[in-house]
Design a protein around this motif. Sequence first.
Motif, PDB file in Angstrom:
ATOM      1  N   ARG A  24       0.631  -1.508   0.002  1.00 24.96           N
ATOM      2  CA  ARG A  24      -0.115  -0.085   0.198  1.00 24.96           C
ATOM      3  C   ARG A  24       1.127   1.635  -0.001  1.00 24.96           C
ATOM      4  N   HIS A  25       2.214   0.979   0.087  1.00 28.03           N
ATOM      5  CA  HIS A  25       2.992   2.315  -0.096  1.00 28.03           C
ATOM      6  C   HIS A  25       4.443   2.312  -0.892  1.00 28.03           C
ATOM      7  N   VAL A  26       4.596   2.584  -1.971  1.00 29.12           N
ATOM      8  CA  VAL A  26       5.122   2.600  -3.596  1.00 29.12           C
ATOM      9  C   VAL A  26       5.927   3.334  -4.068  1.00 29.12           C
ATOM     10  N   HIS A  27       6.642   3.919  -4.933  1.00 24.17           N
ATOM     11  CA  HIS A  27       7.140   4.664  -5.898  1.00 24.17           C
ATOM     12  C   HIS A  27       7.276   3.957  -7.386  1.00 24.17           C
ATOM     13  N   LEU A  28       6.977   3.763  -7.716  1.00 26.11           N
ATOM     14  CA  LEU A  28       7.071   3.313  -8.990  1.00 26.11           C
ATOM     15  C   LEU A  28       8.177   3.271  -9.884  1.00 26.11           C
ATOM     16  N   VAL A 116      -5.749  11.606  -2.642  1.00 17.35           N
ATOM     17  CA  VAL A 116      -5.246  12.627  -2.362  1.00 17.35           C
ATOM     18  C   VAL A 116      -4.317  12.485  -0.757  1.00 17.35           C
ATOM     19  N   LYS A 117      -2.825  12.634  -2.386  1.00 16.27           N
ATOM     20  CA  LYS A 117      -1.444  12.226  -0.695  1.00 16.27           C
ATOM     21  C   LYS A 117      -0.991  14.216  -0.762  1.00 16.27           C
ATOM     22  N   VAL A 118      -0.357  13.753   1.005  1.00 17.12           N
ATOM     23  CA  VAL A 118      -0.546  14.834   1.294  1.00 17.12           C
ATOM     24  C   VAL A 118       0.652  14.993   2.251  1.00 17.12           C
ATOM     25  N   VAL A 168       0.609   7.538   5.804  1.00 15.37           N
ATOM     26  CA  VAL A 168       1.287   6.791   4.343  1.00 15.37           C
ATOM     27  C   VAL A 168       2.782   5.733   5.957  1.00 15.37           C
ATOM     28  N   HIS A 169       3.017   6.424   6.929  1.00 19.87           N
ATOM     29  CA  HIS A 169       3.923   6.207   7.613  1.00 19.87           C
ATOM     30  C   HIS A 169       3.700   5.669   8.803  1.00 19.87           C
ATOM     31  N   VAL A 170       3.340   5.000  10.085  1.00 24.59           N
ATOM     32  CA  VAL A 170       3.395   4.544  11.086  1.00 24.59           C
ATOM     33  C   VAL A 170       4.268   5.764  11.726  1.00 24.59           C
ATOM     34  N   THR A 226       5.615  -0.920   2.118  1.00 29.75           N
ATOM     35  CA  THR A 226       6.684  -0.738   2.674  1.00 29.75           C
ATOM     36  C   THR A 226       7.501   0.698   1.725  1.00 29.75           C
ATOM     37  N   ASP A 227       7.154   1.483   1.021  1.00 29.42           N
ATOM     38  CA  ASP A 227       7.406   3.169   0.368  1.00 29.42           C
ATOM     39  C   ASP A 227       8.990   2.489  -0.319  1.00 29.42           C
ATOM     40  N   MET A 228       8.623   1.347  -1.430  1.00 25.52           N
ATOM     41  CA  MET A 228       9.051   0.757  -2.406  1.00 25.52           C
ATOM     42  C   MET A 228       9.667   1.925  -3.226  1.00 25.52           C
TER      43      MET A 228
HETATM   44 ZN   LIG Z   1       6.043   7.734  -0.067  1.00 24.61          ZN
END
Ligand SMILES: [Zn+2]
Length: 295
Positions: A24-28, A116-118, A168-170, A226-228
């Motif tokens: 649920r958290h990546v940056h392709l 919406v990402k803030v 998006v991050h604990v 994972t913030d891939m």
């Molecule tokens: Zn990220």
Amino acid sequence: MRDGGTGSAPDGVPAVTLPGVVDRHVHLGLVDRALLADGPVTEVHDLGWDPPEVAAWAADPPSGVRVRYAGPFHTAPGGYPTGRPWAPDAAVRHVATPREAAAAVADVVAAGGFAVKVALHAGMALLPDDVLRALVDGAHAGGLLVLVHAEGDGQAQRAIDAGADTLVHVPWTEALPDAVIARAAHMTWISTFAIHDGPGRPIGLERALDNARRFVAAGGRLVYGTDMGNGPTPVGVNEREIELLGRLLEGEALRRAVLGPPSAPALEAPLPLPETATDLITWLRASRRLPHSPK
Ligand SMILES: [Zn+2]
């Protein structure tokens, strides 16, 4: 670890079928996304990129992977992640007023984003409360979730009290008071524990695990992400992330945190139902994709 281990499953154990992994958290834009093709990760949520570019990847994704995306980071002029070398200008939307917030939300809807990402990042310019509130209210009115990157003193609390749906991050930069965590109990928090696991940053990991433990105890929904692309993250299953989640969750709660809904593409492995993080990692390593009918 449980007695018996999964490696010693007796012959004749029926294969278990489970949904694929959702990250649920990546940056392709920061990884070789082709490496995801036909693996155990069957859905990824891109949380910050140039909208037309990420929309094109979602329309033509790596084989067997569903791509959902938020679109750009919404931040104050000059706010995080403005100027970060990894962040293209088109991945950052500067929002100065409530009126600009409404226009920015409309653009996310038009681009096909699901949220919406803030960004609320202390130490750089911050969205004022009225603009933050306009983003949240506009997103909700448009049927979108609000996902917040909150970093630094007080920023997670601002996100919670503004009505954000997801962190998006604990939170890892401060220990949140129990009263604040109680107000967050309806939210989803994305784990991203493993990015704090490097040398010199263990305090961030310990804080995050402690915040998450109390969040789960309060009834909050903790999920795998994972913030891939943030540093040398694996492109695929991040086993360290599952191990760290396994300090807090097990059984059905762990499976629901890591795996998709029953409608997701299925994986099968000739092992018992995984109950612990160790089981689940072993299970995923042994799994294979099942053919699935198109939606
Ligand atoms: Zn990220």
